[in-house]
Write an enzyme that holds these catalytic residues in place. Structure first.
Site, PDB file in Angstrom:
ATOM      1  N   ARG A 305      74.156  35.755  66.118  1.00 33.53           N
ATOM      2  CA  ARG A 305      74.930  34.914  65.206  1.00 33.53           C
ATOM      3  C   ARG A 305      76.374  34.772  65.704  1.00 33.53           C
ATOM      4  O   ARG A 305      76.981  33.725  65.536  1.00 33.53           O
ATOM      5  CB  ARG A 305      74.874  35.452  63.771  1.00 33.53           C
ATOM      6  CG  ARG A 305      75.287  34.429  62.743  1.00 33.53           C
ATOM      7  CD  ARG A 305      75.031  34.898  61.330  1.00 33.53           C
ATOM      8  NE  ARG A 305      73.718  34.561  60.826  1.00 33.53           N
ATOM      9  CZ  ARG A 305      73.355  33.379  60.330  1.00 33.53           C
ATOM     10  NH1 ARG A 305      74.220  32.383  60.291  1.00 33.53           N
ATOM     11  NH2 ARG A 305      72.134  33.182  59.892  1.00 33.53           N
ATOM     12  N   GLU A 708      77.430  34.162  52.110  1.00 29.13           N
ATOM     13  CA  GLU A 708      78.302  34.609  53.198  1.00 29.13           C
ATOM     14  C   GLU A 708      79.401  33.634  53.620  1.00 29.13           C
ATOM     15  O   GLU A 708      80.502  34.063  53.954  1.00 29.13           O
ATOM     16  CB  GLU A 708      77.452  34.942  54.432  1.00 29.13           C
ATOM     17  CG  GLU A 708      76.519  36.101  54.221  1.00 29.13           C
ATOM     18  CD  GLU A 708      75.555  36.224  55.382  1.00 29.13           C
ATOM     19  OE1 GLU A 708      74.605  35.419  55.470  1.00 29.13           O
ATOM     20  OE2 GLU A 708      75.766  37.107  56.221  1.00 29.13           O
TER      21      GLU A 708
END
Ligand code: MTE
Ligand code: LUZ
Ligand code: MOS
Length: 753
Positions: A305, A708
């Site tokens: 990520r 998030e």
């Protein structure tokens, strides 16, 4: 429709693991953990611990009936250390006793002799010594950086540091395990991933997975810290319960939790970036040295990520990103809100900030010319579809007149000697889906009971983010009934099997979509039943509105409870199990190209900070946000998720500093040395605007994931604060390093003066 979770929380009625009533036969665990960061175990002496008051049993690795292995992605982590220890806090022996204090006292009496080995705590140091979790780097390439350096008007290179972060969930790691009939177990735990616990406990105990029922009602917060790292504690309780055939409870003290569990990964990152004189980024080369800690945990996925978000919201035609998972003698670092994304985004924002001085532009002018446009390609090959980067940015400038904010701040700074202000813009772009495509699946089990009430079971874990409420809203919207009729059941592996962790912000998306499929199937059966019974030929003319039946728009004297009771009496199935797998996503891990994300979340924040240049203290004055929520299912939840994530992000960049000494000992192991933002530190002015006209087909009810992405608005606070400090001392090259803590602010204010 009421959010029962928040009502129960404020009344103190929510049950966490330590609130569950347990039988008097229950036993309690404590762990003897390694006091050294790296070493060979020479001998273990349990005599004194076993003789200690109230002790029932003491177990080590040799008592494990199955595999002594709890590694999730890579099998490199033992449940109880066998011959080596790799970090301070690594469990070596499990003490089971009649009371918690008996167990904790006995744990101090375990005697272990070690041969000490070299301790590594720094990721670059680990890299240079060949201490790696995976021997090969991850490399994401688009275009060809080497062909364009010559064409750049400005090239800069630098090293950027970002620190760790303690999850500080209110409920520490905990588990309660009951033996059931035969050799079975019921494990109740505070985990984001009950299936991981079920599978791992089965492996450790060498029993089939179906012998273990893994259950969660809610967590007192997870923030990623219980995506992988709840497993060890549940397996330890399971080991004791299995051996002793007694209920066993384990709850970590706050200090043990801080010492023994992993945190956000610190990164050291080297970059080289090339610009045109107009501020266009032409090439970006970056190498991430991720401090993974002593075992893989989720590090490789987190690095993925980081790589995927290496250019944040900007289109960069030539990118070469290299990432290393560096093995150090710290507790294995793990998932934390943003999952490596913030670490990657901080580096390119630092590069833009540094370049702005040389280009004679404002950072936001560079940001603006590089924002993603429709059709642009991410470094991993996915194209921007329905992108909102520019829309959010432009809405910010339309709403706030950033130029005049700048003028006001400049004016303030010229007329004030000892107070300085700074501001920064922070665009975000965050991919939604687990990067590991396989994990993007979910199931729902929906029962309608004969009184018309509804029970929904999914794999979603409620940890304060409101996922249960959203799922209830999805169901209420489809059935068109009062949400008060709908209950979210506990998460339990006997009702929903093979679940993915509630993580990657996708809990509401995946489980909400699965729930919608189940509810639609039940609704269709109900409508068909009603139409057949009442000789209505066109089933499409039958609908439920506000619990009332309508045919061709005409209200019938017949409601939801009539319909359900009638259907039941006519032997219609009122239950449904459904399955959802995110369509169209794929990722080739050899080329690191594909379409890993169902969609992206966008937004822009404008942050203003003020520094007291005499004291080094500072205030984040305001944060204005334009955020793309899609069509929000629940604005109260989404707004509070945005505020919470923002504050957690601001904490990461300004206050929260994790310090290990050279021996790998955590020095910031309690709340007097580890500072998190509190309500007084929260900006007095947080303004959040929901971007209009955004529709998101992959999200339930056209919503977008929220958990998030807003965390990364916090990064703006770093630059706002830094700009304020710079305007006091002039531009003298402060190191790009997170956190910019009060100590660092003070040092930076006076270092060169
Ligand atoms: N909000 C609260 N109150 N508590 C939490 O533990 N975890 C965050 C976020 N918001 C968390 C939270 C993280 S790390 C994630 S991935 C998402 O919630 C998970 O929930 P979702 O997928 O349902 O958004
Ligand atoms: N967990 C995970 C995550 O396993 N894969 C992911 O892509 C992810 N992303 C964010 C947070 N947790
Ligand atoms: Mo969140 S880091 O995906 O649990």
């Amino acid at each position: 429709m009421k959010n029962y979770d928040s009502i129960r929380h404020v009344k103190g009625e929510s049950l966490f693991i330590d609130d569950l009533s347990i039988p008097s036969s229950a036993l309690y665990c404590a762990v003897y953990a390694s006091p050294i960061a790296h070493g060979k175990i020479l001998s273990i002496n349990l005599d004194e611990a076993k003789a200690s008051e109230g002790v029932v049993a003491v177990y080590t690795h040799s008592d494990i009936p199955g595999e002594n292995q709890i590694g999730g992605i890579i099998q490199d982590e033992e449940l109880l250390a066998s011959d080596h220890v790799h970090f301070i806090g690594e469990p070596i022996a499990l003490i089971v006793a009649k009371t918690q204090s008996n167990a904790r006292l006995a744990a101090k009496k375990v005697k272990v002799e070690f041969e000490k080995l070299e301790v590594i705590t720094d990721p670059k140091d680990a890299f240079q010594k060949g201490s790696l979790i995976v021997k090969e780097p991850k490399v994401y390439i688009s275009g060809n950086v080497d062909e364009v350096w010559d064409k750049c008007d400005l090239i800069i290179e630098d090293t950027v540091e970002s620190g760790g972060q303690e999850h500080l969930y209110l409920e520490t790691q905990s588990s309660l395990c009951y033996p059931t009939e035969g050799s079975g177990l019921k494990i109740i735990s505070s985990t984001q991933n009950p299936t991981a616990i079920q599978r791992t406990a089965a492996k450790v105990l060498n029993i089939p997975t179906n012998q273990i029922e893994s259950e969660v009602s809610r967590l007192g917060g997870g923030f990623g810290g219980k995506e992988d790292q709840a497993t060890a504690w549940a397996c330890l309780a399971a080991l004791a319960a299995y051996k002793l055939k007694k209920p066993v409870k384990i709850i970590l003290s706050r200090q043990d939790d801080m010492k023994m569990t992993g945190k956000r990964h610190p990164y050291t990152s080297d970059y080289k970036i090339g610009f045109s004189k107009e501020g266009k980024i032409l090439a970006y080369e970056v190498t991430y040295f991720q401090n993974s800690g002593a075992a893989a945990d989720l590090s490789t996925a987190i690095l993925d990520r980081t790589m995927a978000h290496c250019t944040n919201s900007y289109f960069v035609p030539n990118v070469k990103a290299t990432g290393w998972c560096c093995k150090t003698n710290l507790p294995p670092n793990t998932a934390f809100r943003g999952f490596g994304g913030p670490q990657g985004m901080f580096v390119i924002e630092s590069a833009i900030h540094k370049a702005s001085k040389k280009l004679g532009m404002e950072p936001y002018q560079i940001q603006a010319v590089n924002l993603f446009a429709e059709g642009d390609e991410f470094p991993y090959g996915q194209k921007i579809e329905n992108g909102k980067a520019k829309e959010c940015w432009e809405r910010m400038f339309a709403k706030y007149d950033v130029e005049s904010v700048k003028r006001e701040i400049d004016q303030f700074n010229t007329s004030n000697k000892l107070f300085k202000k700074g501001f920064a813009l922070m665009p975000i772009c965050f991919g939604i889906s687990f990067t590991h495509t396989m994990l993007n699946q979910a199931s729902a089990l929906v029962h309608v009971y004969s009184d018309g009430s509804v029970g929904i079971s999914t794999g979603a874990i409620e940890m304060g983010q409101g996922v249960n409420m959203k799922i209830r809203q999805v169901a209420a919207n489809i059935f068109n009934i009062d949400g008060a009729r709908i209950k979210s059941e506990t998460t339990n592996t006997t009702r929903n099997a093979n679940t993915s962790a509630t993580a990657a912000s996708s809990g509401a998306d995946l489980n909400g979509n699965a729930t919608a499929i189940a509810c639609n199937a039940i609704l269709k059966r109900l409508i068909n039943f009603y139409a057949a019974k009442n000789n209505v030929t066109d089933v499409n003319s039958v609908e439920i509105r506000n619990e009332k039946l309508y045919v061709n728009g005409a209200e019938q004297n017949y409601n939801w409870t009539d319909l359900i009771l009638n259907a039941y009496q006519n032997r219609i199935d009122l239950s449904e199990h459904s399955f959802y797998a995110t369509p169209e996503i794929y990722f080739d891990t050899k080329t690191n190209k594909g379409k890993p994300f169902a969609y992206h979340v966008y937004g822009t924040a404008l942050t203003v900070a003020k520094v007291d240049c005499l004291r080094g203290t500072y205030e984040i004055e305001s944060v204005k946000i334009i955020h793309d929520f899609g069509q929000s299912i629940n604005k109260v939840i989404d707004r509070s998720q945005t505020e919470g994530a923002l504050m957690q992000g601001i904490g990461w960049v300004t206050l929260e500093e994790i310090i290990y000494n050279v021996d790998g000992k955590l020095l910031t192991d309690n709340l007097s040395t580890y500072k998190v933002p509190d309500i007084n530190f929260t900006p007095k002015d947080i303004d959040i605007e929901f971007l209009e006209n955004s529709f998101n087909k992959p999200g339930p009810m056209n919503s977008k994931a929220i958990g998030e992405p807003p965390f990364m608005y916090g990064i703006g606070a770093y630059f706002a604060l830094r700009n304020a400090v710079e305007s006091f001392k002039g531009n003298t090259g402060i190191k790009y390093e997170i956190p910019l803590s009060p100590e660092r602010v003070l040092m930076n204010l006076y270092e060169a003066k």
